[in-house]
Design an enzyme around this catalytic site. Structure first.
Site, PDB file in Angstrom:
ATOM      1  N   PRO A   2       0.397  -8.176  -7.018  1.00 37.54           N
ATOM      2  CA  PRO A   2       1.294  -9.352  -7.074  1.00 37.54           C
ATOM      3  C   PRO A   2       2.114  -9.436  -5.783  1.00 37.54           C
ATOM      4  O   PRO A   2       2.715  -8.453  -5.371  1.00 37.54           O
ATOM      5  CB  PRO A   2       2.201  -9.050  -8.273  1.00 37.54           C
ATOM      6  CG  PRO A   2       1.537  -7.957  -9.034  1.00 37.54           C
ATOM      7  CD  PRO A   2       0.711  -7.199  -8.050  1.00 37.54           C
ATOM      8  N   GLU A   3       2.079 -10.590  -5.145  1.00 33.14           N
ATOM      9  CA  GLU A   3       2.912 -10.791  -3.972  1.00 33.14           C
ATOM     10  C   GLU A   3       4.099 -11.668  -4.382  1.00 33.14           C
ATOM     11  O   GLU A   3       4.234 -12.041  -5.541  1.00 33.14           O
ATOM     12  CB  GLU A   3       2.096 -11.425  -2.840  1.00 33.14           C
ATOM     13  CG  GLU A   3       1.062 -10.434  -2.278  1.00 33.14           C
ATOM     14  CD  GLU A   3       0.558 -10.822  -0.894  1.00 33.14           C
ATOM     15  OE1 GLU A   3       1.218 -11.619  -0.208  1.00 33.14           O
ATOM     16  OE2 GLU A   3      -0.507 -10.314  -0.508  1.00 33.14           O
TER      17      GLU A   3
END
Ligand SMILES: [Zn+2]
Length: 272
Positions: A2-3
């Site tokens: 997840p960014e």
């Protein structure tokens, strides 16, 4: 992984679904996350109201009427809103049961995520206090970008990926932002002009904003993604598109390796 956009999409989902709710119970199924979860947290937070969901870099801050829960999704974590009686799946690590009969359920197969609770100002928590500015922060302007690139001999892509200088950009959006700014990923950071720094700052924000919007529109009960940019993937300009035509000029997108990570760019739109 997840960014920032996925974490921001998760924050918005949690805010919509859970703000104002009372935390009935925190049930920990497996405390072995990146750091062991403090076993006293459930007793400390039971019955408190969740006031808001905030974000700092890739940390999700659940602001309670007393103290703050700090959640990190790690490499593979996700938070979902579910009816509280939904059967557990493999890798479900904890449930935050809400007063309205739903639960915020955290699932993390690789267990690099984390859960902390602090009574102090969350910004001063040891995990957060030394984080570099992030692209949406007012301190992160073209002048800041110029300051951190000036005299640096490394490639601009590596400056964007350096979490001591910039937080929350990550590999996908570093490539996407450089394409939008028409800057080659191997350009030496110190050679960027003031104009290019300003363009790059706008490009970083635009790439992240577009991804947040896409994440925000595809989410329903799934308040976070499992690290897959999902619908946004179809809108990416260069990331993992090597060998495919540039969406702007038709030239084939190329992939190179920088600091053990892949970078993608259009040789025509991003001359060296
Ligand atoms: Zn192109």
């Amino acid at each position: 992984m997840p960014e920032l956009p996925e974490v921001e999409a998760t924050r918005r989902g949690v805010e919509r679904a859970a703000a104002g709710q009372t935390l009935r119970e925190l049930r920990i199924y497996d405390a072995r996350l990146r750091w062991p979860v403090d076993p006293t947290i459930p007793a400390q937070i039971a019955g408190l109201r969740l006031k808001a969901a905030q974000r700092r870099a890739k940390y999700l801050l659940l602001v309670l009427e007393r103290g703050t829960l700090i959640v990190h999704l790690g490499m593979s974590g996700s938070l979902r809103i579910l009816p509280a009686d939904t059967p557990l799946r493999k890798h479900d690590q904890f449930d935050l049961l809400l007063g309205n009969g739903t639960t915020l359920r955290f699932n993390d197969p690789r267990r690099f995520g984390s859960l902390h609770y602090t009574l102090e100002d969350a910004a001063r928590h040891r995990l957060l206090q030394h984080l570099a500015p992030e692209p949406f922060n007012a301190h992160f302007d073209a002048a800041y970008l110029q300051r951190i690139t000036r005299r640096r001999r490394v490639a601009i892509k590596q400056v964007l990926m350096n979490s001591r200088l910039v937080t929350g950009v990550g590999n996908i959006y570093a490539s996407e932002a450089l394409f939008r700014a028409r800057i080659h990923p191997r350009r030496r950071a110190g050679r960027l002009s003031g104009k290019e720094c300003a363009r790059l700052l706008r490009a970083v924000r635009a790439a992240l904003t577009a991804a947040i919007r896409a994440g925000g529109t595809t989410l329903r009960d799934y308040v976070g993604t499992d690290g897959n940019p999902g619908a946004f993937r179809q809108k990416l300009y260069v990331y993992e598109r090597d060998g495919q035509p540039c969406r702007r000029c038709g030239t084939l997108i190329r992939r190179i390796t920088q600091g053990h990570r892949s970078s993608y760019f259009c040789p025509q739109c991003q001359p060296k």
